[in-house]
Design an enzyme around this catalytic site. Structure first.
Site, PDB file in Angstrom:
ATOM      1  N   TYR A   1       0.341  11.594  15.244  1.00 53.64           N
ATOM      2  CA  TYR A   1       1.047  10.602  14.303  1.00 53.64           C
ATOM      3  C   TYR A   1       1.734   9.556  15.029  1.00 53.64           C
ATOM      4  CZ  TYR A   1       4.669   8.895  10.925  1.00 53.64           C
ATOM      5  OH  TYR A   1       5.365   8.297  10.166  1.00 53.64           O
TER       6      TYR A   1
ATOM      7  N   GLY B   1       8.101   7.309  -2.715  1.00 51.28           N
ATOM      8  CA  GLY B   1       8.634   6.940  -1.280  1.00 51.28           C
ATOM      9  C   GLY B   1       9.066   5.721  -0.971  1.00 51.28           C
ATOM     10  N   ILE B   2       8.923   5.369   0.191  1.00 55.25           N
ATOM     11  CA  ILE B   2       9.505   4.018   0.750  1.00 55.25           C
ATOM     12  C   ILE B   2       8.764   3.143  -0.208  1.00 55.25           C
ATOM     13  CG2 ILE B   2       9.468   2.548   2.735  1.00 55.25           C
ATOM     14  CD1 ILE B   2      10.063   5.102   4.266  1.00 55.25           C
ATOM     15  N   GLY B   3       7.423   3.066  -0.274  1.00 61.47           N
ATOM     16  CA  GLY B   3       6.635   1.895  -0.777  1.00 61.47           C
ATOM     17  C   GLY B   3       7.247   1.503  -2.349  1.00 61.47           C
TER      18      GLY B   3
ATOM     19  N   THR C   1       0.885  -1.221  -0.018  1.00 62.11           N
ATOM     20  CA  THR C   1       0.148   0.054   0.000  1.00 62.11           C
ATOM     21  C   THR C   1       0.861   1.096   0.011  1.00 62.11           C
ATOM     22  OG1 THR C   1       0.046   0.153   2.582  1.00 62.11           O
ATOM     23  CG2 THR C   1      -1.660  -1.399   1.183  1.00 62.11           C
ATOM     24  N   GLY C   2       0.435   2.207  -0.585  1.00 59.80           N
ATOM     25  CA  GLY C   2       1.461   3.427  -0.987  1.00 59.80           C
ATOM     26  C   GLY C   2       2.669   3.104  -1.580  1.00 59.80           C
ATOM     27  N   GLY C   3       2.343   2.095  -2.743  1.00 60.55           N
ATOM     28  CA  GLY C   3       3.327   1.766  -3.289  1.00 60.55           C
ATOM     29  C   GLY C   3       3.965   2.645  -4.765  1.00 60.55           C
TER      30      GLY C   3
ATOM     31  N   SER D   1       7.295   3.649  12.548  1.00 59.25           N
ATOM     32  CA  SER D   1       8.209   4.828  12.874  1.00 59.25           C
ATOM     33  C   SER D   1       8.759   4.853  14.186  1.00 59.25           C
ATOM     34  CB  SER D   1       7.342   6.088  12.522  1.00 59.25           C
ATOM     35  OG  SER D   1       8.296   7.185  12.561  1.00 59.25           O
TER      36      SER D   1
HETATM   37  N1  LIG Z   1       9.902   9.206   5.353  1.00 61.06           N
HETATM   38  C1  LIG Z   1      10.109   9.274   6.586  1.00 61.06           C
HETATM   39  O1  LIG Z   1      10.982   9.846   7.257  1.00 61.06           O
HETATM   40  C2  LIG Z   1       9.409   8.215   7.389  1.00 61.06           C
HETATM   41  C3  LIG Z   1       9.875   7.906   8.676  1.00 61.06           C
HETATM   42  C4  LIG Z   1       9.174   6.968   9.297  1.00 61.06           C
HETATM   43  C5  LIG Z   1       8.217   6.188   8.844  1.00 61.06           C
HETATM   44  N2  LIG Z   1       7.826   6.503   7.474  1.00 61.06           N
HETATM   45  C6  LIG Z   1       6.538   5.941   7.043  1.00 61.06           C
HETATM   46  O2  LIG Z   1       6.755   5.415   5.683  1.00 61.06           O
HETATM   47  C7  LIG Z   1       5.629   5.055   4.974  1.00 61.06           C
HETATM   48  C8  LIG Z   1       6.019   5.672   3.602  1.00 61.06           C
HETATM   49  O3  LIG Z   1       5.903   7.180   3.737  1.00 61.06           O
HETATM   50  P1  LIG Z   1       7.005   7.990   2.753  1.00 61.06           P
HETATM   51  O4  LIG Z   1       7.916   8.734   3.630  1.00 61.06           O
HETATM   52  O5  LIG Z   1       7.529   7.140   1.633  1.00 61.06           O
HETATM   53  O6  LIG Z   1       5.870   8.930   2.139  1.00 61.06           O
HETATM   54  P2  LIG Z   1       5.185   9.263   0.976  1.00 61.06           P
HETATM   55  O7  LIG Z   1       6.130   9.099  -0.490  1.00 61.06           O
HETATM   56  O8  LIG Z   1       4.388  10.334   1.013  1.00 61.06           O
HETATM   57  O9  LIG Z   1       4.404   7.812   0.785  1.00 61.06           O
HETATM   58  C9  LIG Z   1       2.941   7.750   1.328  1.00 61.06           C
HETATM   59  C10 LIG Z   1       2.346   6.854   0.317  1.00 61.06           C
HETATM   60  O10 LIG Z   1       0.996   6.259   1.008  1.00 61.06           O
HETATM   61  C11 LIG Z   1       0.081   6.582   0.198  1.00 61.06           C
HETATM   62  N3  LIG Z   1      -1.176   6.847   0.834  1.00 61.06           N
HETATM   63  C12 LIG Z   1      -1.548   7.894   1.736  1.00 61.06           C
HETATM   64  N4  LIG Z   1      -2.802   7.903   2.285  1.00 61.06           N
HETATM   65  C13 LIG Z   1      -3.289   6.933   1.665  1.00 61.06           C
HETATM   66  C14 LIG Z   1      -4.730   6.290   1.665  1.00 61.06           C
HETATM   67  N5  LIG Z   1      -5.625   6.825   2.400  1.00 61.06           N
HETATM   68  N6  LIG Z   1      -4.854   5.081   0.777  1.00 61.06           N
HETATM   69  C15 LIG Z   1      -3.828   4.715   0.025  1.00 61.06           C
HETATM   70  N7  LIG Z   1      -2.614   5.103  -0.068  1.00 61.06           N
HETATM   71  C16 LIG Z   1      -2.390   6.280   0.597  1.00 61.06           C
HETATM   72  C17 LIG Z   1       0.366   7.846  -0.649  1.00 61.06           C
HETATM   73  O11 LIG Z   1      -0.305   7.836  -2.008  1.00 61.06           O
HETATM   74  P3  LIG Z   1      -1.555   8.661  -2.304  1.00 61.06           P
HETATM   75  O12 LIG Z   1      -1.467  10.001  -1.945  1.00 61.06           O
HETATM   76  O13 LIG Z   1      -1.408   8.703  -3.953  1.00 61.06           O
HETATM   77  O14 LIG Z   1      -2.699   7.779  -1.641  1.00 61.06           O
HETATM   78  C18 LIG Z   1       1.854   7.595  -0.886  1.00 61.06           C
HETATM   79  O15 LIG Z   1       2.045   6.697  -1.872  1.00 61.06           O
HETATM   80  C19 LIG Z   1       4.425   5.604   6.038  1.00 61.06           C
HETATM   81  O16 LIG Z   1       3.976   4.716   6.674  1.00 61.06           O
HETATM   82  C20 LIG Z   1       5.394   6.796   6.843  1.00 61.06           C
HETATM   83  O17 LIG Z   1       4.763   6.889   8.142  1.00 61.06           O
HETATM   84  C21 LIG Z   1       8.360   7.562   6.767  1.00 61.06           C
END
Ligand SMILES: NC(=O)c1ccc[n+]([C@@H]2O[C@H](COP(=O)([O-])OP(=O)(O)OC[C@H]3O[C@@H](n4cnc5c(N)ncnc54)[C@H](OP(=O)(O)O)[C@@H]3O)[C@@H](O)[C@H]2O)c1
Length: 249
Positions: free
Chosen positions: A151, A17-19, A12-14, A138
């Site tokens: 969060y 970013g990380i996805g 999910t969220g693929g 996180s």
């Molecule tokens: N980056 C960091 O520093 C960090 C640190 C700790 C944990 N994390 C965790 O890593 C994960 C990925 O985050 P990221 O940093 O890679 O940010 P990101 O690029 O913003 O990725 C988040 C993804 O989740 C999707 N998303 C959000 N709401 C959604 C929904 N309601 N239904 C389906 N998809 C949804 C978004 O796509 P759409 O908007 O198109 O739906 C996006 O692809 C998250 O769980 C975040 O909490 C990140």
């Protein structure tokens, strides 16, 4: 041969970013990867990057149970069950306690807690023996960063889900673990702090880690790939930090 040859994965969220980095990595390891997210353009770009033979995009919102059903219908139609679930989609916002509204609790817990729960619950009938479920938590769950408690609490719930579900599913040979990234350079950071603050925020986040830099999405993807594979066969209910030492030293 990759470590996930012939396996099927859902992320999910693929699309970003990380996805996205994890989708690229799992596909490189031989898995067919289903990715979901709300924005079709991001998903289309991800399919272009990974190659249509290795990835299937199903647009949807993890807070919408019908969308999750459509995602898993697509997995079911492929006829090979499901071996890996990376419940990664989440949303974040800086909100001080005195400003938190009912709507914001609903939104953050709706995606990060309720969305993760139904992502995994609806995967259960499809999971093959030996499947691996990885939840994205996180480091925020363990520290008291200001204006981040909503969060952080949602991510503490995710970490706790990994313990309980690991116990509930171990009898089926299904392993559940969490991964806890520290600051990782993704579009989500810009979304959190705003375009105008993005450079300064990234510089500050780099100093929060012991290693002195932000992580790269691929560095989290490598740990997820390990947890997804049989290489981690004795890892159960754990929480793997990928945080450049942020919460460790
Ligand atoms: N980056 C960091 O520093 C960090 C640190 C700790 C944990 N994390 C965790 O890593 C994960 C990925 O985050 P990221 O940093 O890679 O940010 P990101 O690029 O913003 O990725 C988040 C993804 O989740 C999707 N998303 C959000 N709401 C959604 C929904 N309601 N239904 C389906 N998809 C949804 C978004 O796509 P759409 O908007 O198109 O739906 C996006 O692809 C998250 O769980 C975040 O909490 C990140």
């Amino acid at each position: 041969m990759g470590q996930l040859e012939g396996k099927t994965a859902v992320i999910t969220g693929g699309g970003t970013g990380i996805g996205l980095a994890t989708a690229v990595r799992l596909a490189d390891e031989g898995a067919h990867v289903f990715i979901t997210g709300r924005r079709k353009a991001e998903l289309d770009a991800a399919v272009e990057t990974i190659g249509a033979a290795k990835v299937t995009a199903v647009a949807g919102d993890v807070t919408d149970l019908d969308d999750l059903d459509r995602l898993y219908d697509a997995v079911r139609a492929r006829g090979r069950g499901l071996d890996v679930v990376f419940a990664n989609a989440a949303t974040a916002a800086h909100i001080p306690l005195e400003q938190v509204t009912e709507e914001q609790i609903g939104q953050i817990f709706g995606v990060n807690v309720r969305g993760v729960l139904f992502t995994v619950q609806k995967a259960l009938p499809l999971l093959n023996d030996g499947a691996s479920v990885i939840l994205n938590a996180s480091t925020a769950a363990d520290n008291g960063a200001e204006a981040f408690s909503l969060y952080a609490a949602s991510k503490a719930a995710v970490r706790t889900f990994a313990r309980g579900w690991a116990n509930e599913l171990k009898g089926r040979g299904v392993r559940v673990n969490a991964v806890s990234p520290g600051p990782v350079d993704t579009p989500g950071i810009t979304g959190l702090v705003g375009e105008e603050n993005a450079i300064a925020a990234r510089a500050k986040l780099a100093t929060d880690t012991a290693i002195g830099r932000m992580g790269r999405p691929e560095e989290v993807a490598a740990v997820v790939a390990f947890l997804a594979s049989d290489q981690s066969s004795f890892v159960l209910g754990a929480n793997w930090y990928v945080d450049g030492g942020e919460n460790q030293i």
